[in-house]
Design an enzyme around this catalytic site. Structure first.
Site, PDB file in Angstrom:
ATOM      1  N   HIS A 274       9.068  43.740 -30.467  1.00 23.74           N
ATOM      2  CA  HIS A 274       8.736  43.466 -31.861  1.00 23.74           C
ATOM      3  C   HIS A 274      10.057  43.223 -32.590  1.00 23.74           C
ATOM      4  CE1 HIS A 274       4.504  45.546 -32.147  1.00 23.74           C
ATOM      5  NE2 HIS A 274       4.494  44.451 -31.405  1.00 23.74           N
TER       6      HIS A 274
ATOM      7  N   GLU B 177       9.722  37.123 -29.941  1.00 20.98           N
ATOM      8  CA  GLU B 177       9.234  38.227 -29.126  1.00 20.98           C
ATOM      9  C   GLU B 177       9.544  37.955 -27.660  1.00 20.98           C
ATOM     10  OE1 GLU B 177       5.217  39.596 -29.423  1.00 20.98           O
ATOM     11  OE2 GLU B 177       5.429  40.144 -31.530  1.00 20.98           O
TER      12      GLU B 177
ATOM     13  N   HIS C 124       6.649  44.371 -24.219  1.00 23.32           N
ATOM     14  CA  HIS C 124       7.025  43.274 -25.113  1.00 23.32           C
ATOM     15  C   HIS C 124       7.822  43.821 -26.296  1.00 23.32           C
ATOM     16  CE1 HIS C 124       3.456  44.462 -27.458  1.00 23.32           C
ATOM     17  NE2 HIS C 124       3.959  43.756 -28.459  1.00 23.32           N
TER      18      HIS C 124
ATOM     19  N   ASP D 249      -1.954  43.288 -30.145  1.00 19.04           N
ATOM     20  CA  ASP D 249      -1.426  44.041 -29.003  1.00 19.04           C
ATOM     21  C   ASP D 249      -2.542  44.842 -28.344  1.00 19.04           C
ATOM     22  OD1 ASP D 249       1.163  43.143 -29.531  1.00 19.04           O
ATOM     23  OD2 ASP D 249       1.698  44.946 -30.660  1.00 19.04           O
TER      24      ASP D 249
END
Length: 165
Positions: free
Chosen positions: A89, A31, A87, A100
């Protein structure tokens, strides 16, 4: 679908999104994690009131693996321009996990980028995890100087020191 117009977020600068997409692809299969900062739309030449997301901050010491990214909160700057998080995935799922959602409290917008990290492989969410519309804007973020001096200032100071000897 909610809109950010009420909270003042007008959109994300194309350059900031492109940076985050490239960083996510480079971090794969782990990630990627960063924080979003914004600038007043008037500084970007827009005739609207609000904020445009212009910067992605990479936080030193961030640790990531294929299913999570952990930021050292002591390294996150206390910044008045802070606007949210971004961010990736690596599994491509564009939906916030429970983990999250637990981190979405800080900031107005949270972006998730999914594999394969193309131009349309992302979604924006509010602090509750609801999808929101976040236009990509073709604006140039303002140039910032990290230092408030340049080479001419350094040369002048060196000449002054030589003169004082």
């Amino acid at each position: 679908m909610g809109l950010f117009r009420t909270s003042g977020i007008l959109g994300i600068a194309e350059s900031a999104l492109e940076f985050a997409l490239a960083a996510s692809e480079e971090a794969h299969p782990n990630e990627y994690m960063g924080f979003l900062r914004g600038d007043d739309a008037s500084k970007l030449g827009l005739d609207e009131d609000g904020t445009v997301l212009t910067d992605v901050l990479v936080i030193p010491g961030t640790e990531s693996n294929p299913v999570s990214a952990t930021v050292k909160t002591s390294m996150v700057p206390n910044d008045m321009r802070a606007a949210g998080s971004i961010h990736s995935h690596p599994n491509g799922v564009l939906k916030p996990s429970d983990a999250d959602l637990a981190t979405f409290g800080r900031g107005d917008v949270h972006i998730i980028i999914g594999y394969p990290y193309g131009r349309d492989d992302w979604k924006a969410f509010d602090s509750d995890g609801s999808v929101v519309d976040l236009p990509v804007l073709d604006v140039e973020p303002p140039e910032e100087s990290f230092f408030d001096f340049d080479q001419a200032d350094i040369d002048a100071e060196l000449r002054e020191e030589e003169f004082d000897k």
